[in-house]
Write a protein that holds these residues in place. Structure first.
Motif, mmCIF file in Angstrom:
data_model
loop_
_atom_site.group_PDB
_atom_site.id
_atom_site.type_symbol
_atom_site.label_atom_id
_atom_site.label_comp_id
_atom_site.label_asym_id
_atom_site.label_seq_id
_atom_site.Cartn_x
_atom_site.Cartn_y
_atom_site.Cartn_z
ATOM 1 N N LEU A 45 -5.880 -10.741 -5.614
ATOM 2 C CA LEU A 45 -5.657 -10.806 -7.062
ATOM 3 C C LEU A 45 -4.520 -11.778 -7.335
ATOM 4 N N LYS A 46 -4.830 -12.852 -8.045
ATOM 5 C CA LYS A 46 -3.859 -13.891 -8.356
ATOM 6 C C LYS A 46 -3.653 -13.979 -9.868
ATOM 7 N N ALA A 146 -0.662 -16.637 -21.371
ATOM 8 C CA ALA A 146 -1.269 -15.359 -21.752
ATOM 9 C C ALA A 146 -0.670 -14.198 -20.979
ATOM 10 N N PHE A 147 0.118 -14.499 -19.929
ATOM 11 C CA PHE A 147 0.659 -13.436 -19.080
ATOM 12 C C PHE A 147 2.129 -13.693 -18.754
ATOM 13 N N ASP A 148 2.853 -12.603 -18.558
ATOM 14 C CA ASP A 148 4.206 -12.650 -18.031
ATOM 15 C C ASP A 148 4.156 -11.971 -16.671
ATOM 16 N N VAL A 149 4.064 -12.780 -15.621
ATOM 17 C CA VAL A 149 3.845 -12.259 -14.275
ATOM 18 C C VAL A 149 5.001 -11.377 -13.809
ATOM 19 N N SER A 150 6.194 -11.617 -14.333
ATOM 20 C CA SER A 150 7.365 -10.855 -13.892
ATOM 21 C C SER A 150 7.307 -9.392 -14.307
ATOM 22 N N GLN A 151 6.394 -9.042 -15.211
ATOM 23 C CA GLN A 151 6.337 -7.679 -15.749
ATOM 24 C C GLN A 151 5.404 -6.749 -14.975
ATOM 25 N N VAL A 152 4.776 -7.242 -13.905
ATOM 26 C CA VAL A 152 3.809 -6.387 -13.199
ATOM 27 C C VAL A 152 3.729 -6.796 -11.729
ATOM 28 N N ASP A 179 -6.956 1.197 -7.303
ATOM 29 C CA ASP A 179 -5.676 1.873 -7.506
ATOM 30 C C ASP A 179 -4.527 1.003 -6.994
ATOM 31 N N HIS A 180 -3.670 0.538 -7.911
ATOM 32 C CA HIS A 180 -2.503 -0.281 -7.578
ATOM 33 C C HIS A 180 -2.884 -1.471 -6.693
ATOM 34 N N ILE A 181 -3.744 -2.343 -7.233
ATOM 35 C CA ILE A 181 -4.127 -3.562 -6.537
ATOM 36 C C ILE A 181 -2.955 -4.547 -6.614
ATOM 37 N N PRO A 182 -2.428 -5.010 -5.475
ATOM 38 C CA PRO A 182 -1.260 -5.893 -5.510
ATOM 39 C C PRO A 182 -1.542 -7.203 -6.249
ATOM 40 N N VAL A 183 -0.561 -7.659 -7.011
ATOM 41 C CA VAL A 183 -0.650 -8.942 -7.726
ATOM 42 C C VAL A 183 0.106 -9.988 -6.922
#
Length: 209
Positions: A45-46, A146-152, A179-183
């Motif tokens: 997941l990127k 569209a995303f703030d990567v630092s928030q997840v 369940d909790h797929i790493p980003v």
């Protein structure tokens, strides 16, 4: 001469033969029937400020969700996070694709969540059925952030929803399939990173030798 009963003949068999028999029997029990995939897995997941991609492999659950049967919700484990990783209000991707057998919805196929519904990304297919095998790469791109990567750091994945549960059911009322797929679990090192500079130096030394 003492007679050997049938069950004694089995016990008298050589250890090697018994081992082969046990392995063969165990293999018949453990071998999968057909070529069906295992339960759903989401990997690689990127996420960047303007893009999203994930590899999907496996079989859809036997029990379908109540609503939105063609939809995957990628939800912040803190689903009501504010600010969260998804920016905007229903920010639709400018391009989207699924490299696989399933048809991806061309309109409203991938977008961020609404501000009242939670912190999530939705990806919509034309339809997904219980027991259906799915394999491919899902991706989308936005023209602006569209995303703030630092928030997840991870995302939960739900198949469908349950709109009777209200706002929360629209994102977390479906069937939990991830369940909790790493980003960005294994980000590629950038060319200017110390690791890359070190590797470049080693290659240069070897060439000189």
């Amino acid at each position: 001469m003492t007679a050997i009963l049938p069950h004694q003949q089995m016990n008298a068999a050589s250890p090697a033969r018994l081992t082969l028999q046990i392995l063969a029997f165990g293999g018949s029990l453990c071998s999968p029937a057909g070529t069906a995939k295992a339960a759903l897995t989401f990997s690689n997941l990127k996420l960047t400020s303007v893009s999203f991609s994930v590899d999907i492999l496996g079989t859809m659950p036997a029990t379908p969700p109540v609503d939105s049967k063609g939809v995957f919700y990628f939800v912040n484990p803190v689903s009501n996070a504010s600010p969260g990783f998804a920016r905007g209000n229903f920010a639709e991707s400018d391009s989207r694709s699924f490299i696989g057998a399933q048809s991806f919805r061309t309109s409203f196929g991938m977008r961020t969540g609404g501000l009242n519904f939670g912190d999530y990304l939705v990806a919509a297919f034309e339809g997904l059925s219980p027991g259906e095998v799915i394999e491919g790469t899902l991706s989308g791109r936005w023209a602006s952030a569209a995303f703030d990567v630092s928030q997840v750091s991870s995302l939960n994945v739900f198949w469908g929803s349950n709109e009777s549960l209200g706002y929360s059911g629209a994102t977390t009322g479906g069937v939990l399939v991830g369940d909790h797929i790493p980003v960005n679990a294994n980000p590629a090192p950038e060319a200017s990173s110390p690791l890359m500079l070190g590797l470049t130096g080693l290659l240069t030394l070897r060439r000189r030798r």
